[in-house]
Design a protein around this motif. Structure first.
Motif, PDB file in Angstrom:
ATOM      1  N   LEU A 197      32.458  41.977  44.178  1.00 45.84           N
ATOM      2  CA  LEU A 197      32.935  41.098  45.251  1.00 45.84           C
ATOM      3  C   LEU A 197      34.277  41.575  45.782  1.00 45.84           C
ATOM      4  CD1 LEU A 197      32.941  37.190  45.169  1.00 45.84           C
ATOM      5  CD2 LEU A 197      34.821  38.485  46.135  1.00 45.84           C
ATOM      6  N   THR A 198      35.217  41.824  44.884  1.00 48.14           N
ATOM      7  CA  THR A 198      36.542  42.237  45.350  1.00 48.14           C
ATOM      8  C   THR A 198      36.492  43.613  46.008  1.00 48.14           C
ATOM      9  OG1 THR A 198      37.097  43.037  43.115  1.00 48.14           O
ATOM     10  CG2 THR A 198      37.736  40.794  43.668  1.00 48.14           C
ATOM     11  N   ASP A 199      35.604  44.489  45.548  1.00 55.39           N
ATOM     12  CA  ASP A 199      35.419  45.788  46.205  1.00 55.39           C
ATOM     13  C   ASP A 199      34.873  45.604  47.621  1.00 55.39           C
ATOM     14  OD1 ASP A 199      36.323  47.141  43.988  1.00 55.39           O
ATOM     15  OD2 ASP A 199      34.327  47.786  43.312  1.00 55.39           O
ATOM     16  N   ALA A 200      33.900  44.699  47.772  1.00 54.07           N
ATOM     17  CA  ALA A 200      33.316  44.452  49.091  1.00 54.07           C
ATOM     18  C   ALA A 200      34.344  43.863  50.041  1.00 54.07           C
ATOM     19  CB  ALA A 200      32.115  43.512  48.960  1.00 54.07           C
ATOM     20  N   SER A 201      35.216  43.006  49.506  1.00 56.13           N
ATOM     21  CA  SER A 201      36.279  42.437  50.332  1.00 56.13           C
ATOM     22  C   SER A 201      37.224  43.524  50.827  1.00 56.13           C
ATOM     23  CB  SER A 201      37.049  41.383  49.532  1.00 56.13           C
ATOM     24  OG  SER A 201      38.133  40.873  50.280  1.00 56.13           O
ATOM     25  N   LYS A 202      37.658  44.376  49.914  1.00 54.17           N
ATOM     26  CA  LYS A 202      38.583  45.451  50.290  1.00 54.17           C
ATOM     27  C   LYS A 202      37.952  46.419  51.291  1.00 54.17           C
ATOM     28  CE  LYS A 202      41.267  45.486  45.958  1.00 54.17           C
ATOM     29  NZ  LYS A 202      40.748  44.241  45.397  1.00 54.17           N
ATOM     30  N   ALA A 203      36.656  46.677  51.133  1.00 54.34           N
ATOM     31  CA  ALA A 203      35.971  47.612  52.032  1.00 54.34           C
ATOM     32  C   ALA A 203      35.937  47.106  53.471  1.00 54.34           C
ATOM     33  CB  ALA A 203      34.548  47.868  51.533  1.00 54.34           C
ATOM     34  N   GLN A 204      36.096  45.786  53.639  1.00 55.92           N
ATOM     35  CA  GLN A 204      36.082  45.204  54.983  1.00 55.92           C
ATOM     36  C   GLN A 204      37.485  44.839  55.463  1.00 55.92           C
ATOM     37  OE1 GLN A 204      32.375  42.460  55.443  1.00 55.92           O
ATOM     38  NE2 GLN A 204      32.783  42.598  53.232  1.00 55.92           N
ATOM     39  N   GLY A 205      38.497  45.390  54.812  1.00 55.51           N
ATOM     40  CA  GLY A 205      39.871  45.179  55.248  1.00 55.51           C
ATOM     41  C   GLY A 205      40.639  44.152  54.454  1.00 55.51           C
ATOM     42  N   GLY A 206      39.966  43.506  53.509  1.00 58.49           N
ATOM     43  CA  GLY A 206      40.650  42.494  52.713  1.00 58.49           C
ATOM     44  C   GLY A 206      40.829  41.200  53.481  1.00 58.49           C
ATOM     45  N   ASN A 207      41.173  40.143  52.743  1.00 62.91           N
ATOM     46  CA  ASN A 207      41.413  38.847  53.374  1.00 62.91           C
ATOM     47  C   ASN A 207      42.811  38.359  53.026  1.00 62.91           C
ATOM     48  OD1 ASN A 207      41.219  37.548  50.741  1.00 62.91           O
ATOM     49  ND2 ASN A 207      38.995  37.809  50.913  1.00 62.91           N
ATOM     50  N   ALA A 208      43.141  37.134  53.410  1.00 60.55           N
ATOM     51  CA  ALA A 208      44.497  36.631  53.205  1.00 60.55           C
ATOM     52  C   ALA A 208      44.862  36.523  51.728  1.00 60.55           C
ATOM     53  CB  ALA A 208      44.654  35.278  53.880  1.00 60.55           C
ATOM     54  N   MET A 209      43.850  36.442  50.845  1.00 62.60           N
ATOM     55  CA  MET A 209      44.135  36.402  49.411  1.00 62.60           C
ATOM     56  C   MET A 209      44.464  37.783  48.862  1.00 62.60           C
ATOM     57  SD  MET A 209      41.246  33.790  47.903  1.00 62.60           S
ATOM     58  CE  MET A 209      39.930  34.181  49.058  1.00 62.60           C
ATOM     59  N   GLN A 210      44.002  38.857  49.564  1.00 61.87           N
ATOM     60  CA  GLN A 210      44.136  40.219  49.038  1.00 61.87           C
ATOM     61  C   GLN A 210      43.727  40.231  47.563  1.00 61.87           C
ATOM     62  OE1 GLN A 210      45.252  43.253  51.089  1.00 61.87           O
ATOM     63  NE2 GLN A 210      44.127  41.695  52.202  1.00 61.87           N
ATOM     64  N   MET A 211      42.465  39.928  47.335  1.00 61.77           N
ATOM     65  CA  MET A 211      41.957  39.610  46.001  1.00 61.77           C
ATOM     66  C   MET A 211      42.138  40.764  45.013  1.00 61.77           C
ATOM     67  SD  MET A 211      38.479  37.779  47.398  1.00 61.77           S
ATOM     68  CE  MET A 211      38.118  36.790  45.933  1.00 61.77           C
ATOM     69  N   PRO A 212      42.812  40.507  43.879  1.00 67.44           N
ATOM     70  CA  PRO A 212      42.911  41.537  42.831  1.00 67.44           C
ATOM     71  C   PRO A 212      41.518  41.872  42.290  1.00 67.44           C
ATOM     72  CG  PRO A 212      44.523  39.792  42.483  1.00 67.44           C
ATOM     73  CD  PRO A 212      43.593  39.308  43.547  1.00 67.44           C
ATOM     74  N   ASP A 213      41.399  43.053  41.716  1.00 70.55           N
ATOM     75  CA  ASP A 213      40.102  43.503  41.202  1.00 70.55           C
ATOM     76  C   ASP A 213      39.523  42.509  40.209  1.00 70.55           C
ATOM     77  OD1 ASP A 213      40.245  45.792  42.705  1.00 70.55           O
ATOM     78  OD2 ASP A 213      40.806  47.112  41.050  1.00 70.55           O
ATOM     79  N   GLY A 214      38.203  42.240  40.366  1.00 74.54           N
ATOM     80  CA  GLY A 214      37.489  41.457  39.373  1.00 74.54           C
ATOM     81  C   GLY A 214      37.234  42.312  38.133  1.00 74.54           C
ATOM     82  N   PRO A 215      36.693  41.719  37.048  1.00 72.77           N
ATOM     83  CA  PRO A 215      36.186  40.348  37.047  1.00 72.77           C
ATOM     84  C   PRO A 215      37.244  39.310  36.655  1.00 72.77           C
ATOM     85  CG  PRO A 215      35.579  41.420  34.994  1.00 72.77           C
ATOM     86  CD  PRO A 215      36.311  42.453  35.816  1.00 72.77           C
ATOM     87  N   TRP A 216      37.122  38.161  37.289  1.00 72.81           N
ATOM     88  CA  TRP A 216      37.830  36.950  36.902  1.00 72.81           C
ATOM     89  C   TRP A 216      36.983  35.781  37.378  1.00 72.81           C
ATOM     90  CZ3 TRP A 216      39.870  34.999  41.705  1.00 72.81           C
ATOM     91  CH2 TRP A 216      40.108  35.952  42.693  1.00 72.81           C
ATOM     92  N   PHE A 217      37.469  34.542  37.220  1.00 74.59           N
ATOM     93  CA  PHE A 217      36.638  33.430  37.655  1.00 74.59           C
ATOM     94  C   PHE A 217      37.491  32.238  38.059  1.00 74.59           C
ATOM     95  CE2 PHE A 217      37.175  32.949  33.093  1.00 74.59           C
ATOM     96  CZ  PHE A 217      37.276  31.580  32.859  1.00 74.59           C
ATOM     97  N   TRP A 218      36.941  31.480  39.021  1.00 70.47           N
ATOM     98  CA  TRP A 218      37.522  30.201  39.416  1.00 70.47           C
ATOM     99  C   TRP A 218      36.810  29.074  38.686  1.00 70.47           C
ATOM    100  CZ3 TRP A 218      36.998  32.662  44.718  1.00 70.47           C
ATOM    101  CH2 TRP A 218      38.251  33.121  45.197  1.00 70.47           C
ATOM    102  N   LEU A 219      37.554  28.032  38.375  1.00 71.71           N
ATOM    103  CA  LEU A 219      36.989  26.795  37.847  1.00 71.71           C
ATOM    104  C   LEU A 219      37.187  25.687  38.867  1.00 71.71           C
ATOM    105  CD1 LEU A 219      38.173  26.694  34.113  1.00 71.71           C
ATOM    106  CD2 LEU A 219      35.845  26.995  34.953  1.00 71.71           C
ATOM    107  N   ASN A 220      36.111  24.990  39.181  1.00 67.63           N
ATOM    108  CA  ASN A 220      36.195  23.818  40.038  1.00 67.63           C
ATOM    109  C   ASN A 220      36.088  22.572  39.166  1.00 67.63           C
ATOM    110  OD1 ASN A 220      34.548  21.518  41.408  1.00 67.63           O
ATOM    111  ND2 ASN A 220      35.490  22.585  43.100  1.00 67.63           N
TER     112      ASN A 220
END
Length: 488
Positions: free
Chosen positions: A385-408
């Motif tokens: 996921l984070t690789d795909a984000s970076k390949a498209q220019g990144g987003n406002a989060m500039q996501m660090p490399d996975g793996p990690w996880f969010w908890l809702n």
């Protein structure tokens, strides 16, 4: 002396009266310019009533001075200029799924309900898709399936398109990044009423900030142009376990987060807690896994989950619109209630899965009767996921490399709870989540964040976002007159 008191009272009441009068003044101006067919001011009108229904039903209590139904970016521009001229409060509503107060609701101001803006199109030559912000993602998916395409968006059909502006996690995200990563061009009405295009070539700073950097904080997005994705057959479904399997399932979730390398495989691990007594039989608890594979054959991707004894397994071949109707159609609508989110972020290892689950479960046991439902959702962020984000220019989060996880962390409180009791249970729940801690250097997920968690401050790009906010909202019109994330 009496005249002085009257003068003092009048001076005190003038700002209050002006604030109350600002909403109707803006509504009158908008009606004059757009026509009465696009403005509803009566709280008894069925259209008005429908507009003030929210996923967090506590927001239903707020009554705007009027509801405006723009049909174009130009209508939004006219409305914003009238709101500014009257110095009125306002709110922007697409799906109304964000539970935070005044993020898409308003009291004694103007509600811009974008539900009339539902145009969609597909360009087969470029494979680009366009859609306006009205409606929900289920409508968007149903439209594009005729082309065997879809877009990266919500995992539930009933969630509005504004989710993408907060990042937007999708079952397709392990392949293609967050929903905002697929943006190619946005039509945005700025706080001063200008209608602009934001893309990598036009207003690139605005385009950057709009990809997960605070929603409509910089203007109102009135059209999305996004990269569409193929949508064929999906192997997907839910597996439901009894709670005695909690340790086996949490281990399977942890292994998936750390070791899965197939970007076509996506999961959500959901632990549910009800307020009923468990009678030492765990009757108040359940685990629901959401398993989605982009293709008809998942191979061994989900073997760790299917090998655990379960109550029900609904996995089968599905279309994408069927995937986002799991576990049942209209899940978003049926789950309306006094809902509130909180979010955590963690790296795998160090018993982070078990720690979060145990603290959450202990709080649930200690607070029986203070909630109708608790849900703890594990949402993996793999490296694909984070690789795909970076390949498209990144987003406002500039996501660090996975793996990690969010908890809702979802809490639904009982109907009719007193304000002191409600505030006390929310504060206690907040303290439990905070006590679980967050991993340093990882962003909180805006889509799941509570307003007091200030998620933008966890972004490495926060200072840049502050500058962009000042540029496009220099007099703090949006910051002062509508709800939203803090840039302070």
């Amino acid at each position: 002396m009496l005249s002085f008191c009257f003068s003092l009272l009048a001076a005190t009441l003038v700002p209050v009266a002006a604030a109350v009068a600002a909403g109707p003044a803006a509504c009158s101006n908008i009606t004059t310019q757009l026509g009465s067919s696009k403005v509803v001011a009566s709280p008894l009108n069925l259209k008005y009533i429908d507009s003030i229904e929210y996923w967090n039903t506590l927001q239903d209590a707020y009554q705007p001075s009027c509801v405006v139904y723009p049909a174009s970016a130009q209508d939004v521009s006219v409305a914003l200029q009238a709101i500014r001229a009257a110095d009125s409060r306002f709110a922007i509503k697409a799906g109304g799924h964000n539970p935070n107060t005044f993020y898409s609701s308003v009291d004694a101001g103007v509600l811009l309900d974008l539900s009339s803006m539902t145009a969609k199109s597909y360009d087969a030559d470029t494979t680009l898709a366009t859609y306006e912000p009205g409606g929900v993602f289920g409508d968007v998916y149903e439209y594009f399936v005729q082309y065997n395409r879809t877009v990266v968006g919500a995992r539930l059909a009933g969630v509005g398109t504004g989710l993408a502006l907060g990042g937007g996690m999708s079952y397709l995200s392990p392949q293609y990044g967050m929903a905002c990563d697929s943006f190619r061009e946005l039509e945005i009405v700025l706080p001063d009423g200008q209608i602009v295009t934001a893309s990598k070539d036009s207003n690139p700073d605005l385009f950057f900030a709009s990809r997960g950097g605070g929603g409509n904080a910089y203007g109102v997005v009135t059209k999305y142009t996004v990269q569409s994705r193929p949508a064929g057959e999906f192997y997907a479904g839910n597996i439901i376990y009894t709670f005695p399997q909690k340790d086996s399932v949490i281990e399977a979730i942890g292994n998936f987060i750390q070791y899965n390398t197939d970007p076509k495989a996506a999961i959500i691990g959901t632990y549910e807690k009800l307020p009923t007594p468990d009678l030492n039989l765990n009757l108040d608890e359940a685990i629901i896994m959401f398993l989605v594979y982009d293709g008809p054959d998942p191979g061994t991707a989900f073997d760790n989950f299917t090998s655990i004894p379960y109550l029900l397994n609904t996995c089968s071949i599905k279309t994408y619109p069927e995937v986002v109707d799991m576990p049942i159609p209209m899940a978003t609508e049926l789950s309306r209630g006094a809902n509130m989110f909180r979010v955590g972020v963690h790296r795998p290892g160090n018993n982070s899965y078990e720690t979060a689950l145990n603290k959450w479960r202990a709080w649930a046991e200690d607070n029986k009767g203070k909630y109708l439902l608790l849900s703890l959702d594990f949402q993996p962020v793999p490296k694909s996921l984070t690789d795909a984000s970076k390949a498209q220019g990144g987003n406002a989060m500039q996501m660090p490399d996975g793996p990690w996880f969010w908890l809702n962390y979802l809490i639904t409180t009982p109907v009719g709870m007193s304000e002191p009791d409600y505030n006390a249970v929310q504060q206690s729940y907040r303290d439990m989540v905070a006590d679980t801690g967050n991993a340093e250097g990882l962003p909180l997920f805006i889509n799941d964040a509570n307003y007091d968690q200030n998620p933008l401050q966890t972004f490495s790009t926060f200072a840049k976002l502050q500058e962009i906010k000042k540029k496009y909202d220099p007099d703090n019109f949006f910051a002062d007159k509508t709800g939203g994330w803090s840039f302070a």
